[in-house]
Design a protein around this motif. Structure first.
Motif, PDB file in Angstrom:
ATOM      1  N   ARG A  68       0.799  -1.222   0.000  1.00  0.00           N
ATOM      2  CA  ARG A  68       0.000   0.000   0.000  1.00  0.00           C
ATOM      3  C   ARG A  68       0.833   1.275   0.000  1.00  0.00           C
ATOM      4  N   LYS A  69       2.117   1.172   0.202  1.00  0.00           N
ATOM      5  CA  LYS A  69       2.966   2.360   0.266  1.00  0.00           C
ATOM      6  C   LYS A  69       3.536   2.686  -1.116  1.00  0.00           C
ATOM      7  N   ASN A  70       4.144   3.882  -1.226  1.00  0.00           N
ATOM      8  CA  ASN A  70       4.900   4.149  -2.442  1.00  0.00           C
ATOM      9  C   ASN A  70       6.199   3.336  -2.371  1.00  0.00           C
ATOM     10  N   ARG A  71       7.063   3.478  -3.326  1.00  0.00           N
ATOM     11  CA  ARG A  71       8.278   2.662  -3.359  1.00  0.00           C
ATOM     12  C   ARG A  71       9.543   3.472  -3.105  1.00  0.00           C
ATOM     13  N   ASN A  72       9.418   4.656  -2.536  1.00  0.00           N
ATOM     14  CA  ASN A  72      10.603   5.446  -2.222  1.00  0.00           C
ATOM     15  C   ASN A  72      11.433   4.761  -1.154  1.00  0.00           C
ATOM     16  N   ARG A  73      12.727   4.811  -1.337  1.00  0.00           N
ATOM     17  CA  ARG A  73      13.642   4.266  -0.328  1.00  0.00           C
ATOM     18  C   ARG A  73      13.699   5.248   0.823  1.00  0.00           C
ATOM     19  N   ASN A  74      13.456   4.772   2.030  1.00  0.00           N
ATOM     20  CA  ASN A  74      13.518   5.637   3.200  1.00  0.00           C
ATOM     21  C   ASN A  74      14.977   5.928   3.540  1.00  0.00           C
TER      22      ASN A  74
END
Length: 199
Positions: A68-74
């Motif tokens: 459900r989240k975006n795929r940006n690397r934290n």
């Protein structure tokens, strides 16, 4: 006189984008054929954003069905993504200030809210677009489509306070629920996000 505007936005769940695309098809093909559609579109300009999390949506089709989240690397982390539904700032009724465990500061959680409200490009884009519609195009309604549960929700989500227009908002929401229920006899609950989901 400016034409009233309506806006629809959806998150990642599979059925929500399809529902918006169906609605878009219904409106475009119904114009000048269906008197209700024609009347509606002659009164309102409608803006539909079927997906506002394209990389998360793609990932949910190809790698993790429940993503459900975006795929940006934290940053400084091995975990990916921010739950965009939790990444709005307080006051937009999609708020990130949950006390009930919906949003979390754990970046590996599916409900990770991000480091700050509007930290993500996707939520910034929706915010900026809606602000533009509000300031220049007489925005009269803003809807989000989700595919979990069956409530018809309205403001507020961050507080148990009633919106000043609650009797009218509730009346209009009930009209939408009645119309929706008349198609398949599916039952929906009507109320504020805070009262139906958060409590």
């Amino acid at each position: 006189m400016k034409e009233p505007e309506s806006s629809f936005r959806v998150l990642v769940a599979w059925i929500a984008p399809v529902t918006c695309i169906y609605g878009l098809d219904y409106l475009t093909n119904g114009y000048e054929c269906d008197p209700y559609v024609t009347n509606f579109l002659n009164k309102y300009n409608v803006h539909i954003m079927p997906v506002h999390n394209p990389d998360g949506y793609y990932y949910s089709w190809h790698s993790d069905r429940l993503w459900r989240k975006n795929r940006n690397r934290n940053p400084n982390d091995t975990c990916y993504g921010v739950d965009l539904g939790q990444n709005y700032d307080e006051g937009l009724d999609l708020g990130r200030y949950y006390d009930d465990g919906h949003g979390t500061e754990d970046s590996c959680s599916k409900n990770y809210e991000g480091p700050t409200g509007f930290s993500e490009l996707e939520t910034q884009a929706v915010r900026d677009y809606i602000n533009e519609l509000q300031s220049t195009r007489n925005l009269t309604a803003f809807f989000t489509i989700h595919s979990y549960l069956q409530p018809w929700l309205y403001a507020y989500g961050w507080s148990g306070e009633s919106v000043p227009e609650e009797p009218e908002v509730s009346r209009v929401a009930q009209i939408g629920v009645n119309a929706t229920e008349s198609v398949h006899n599916t039952q929906y609950r009507v109320g504020s996000f805070y009262n139906l989901v958060r409590k």
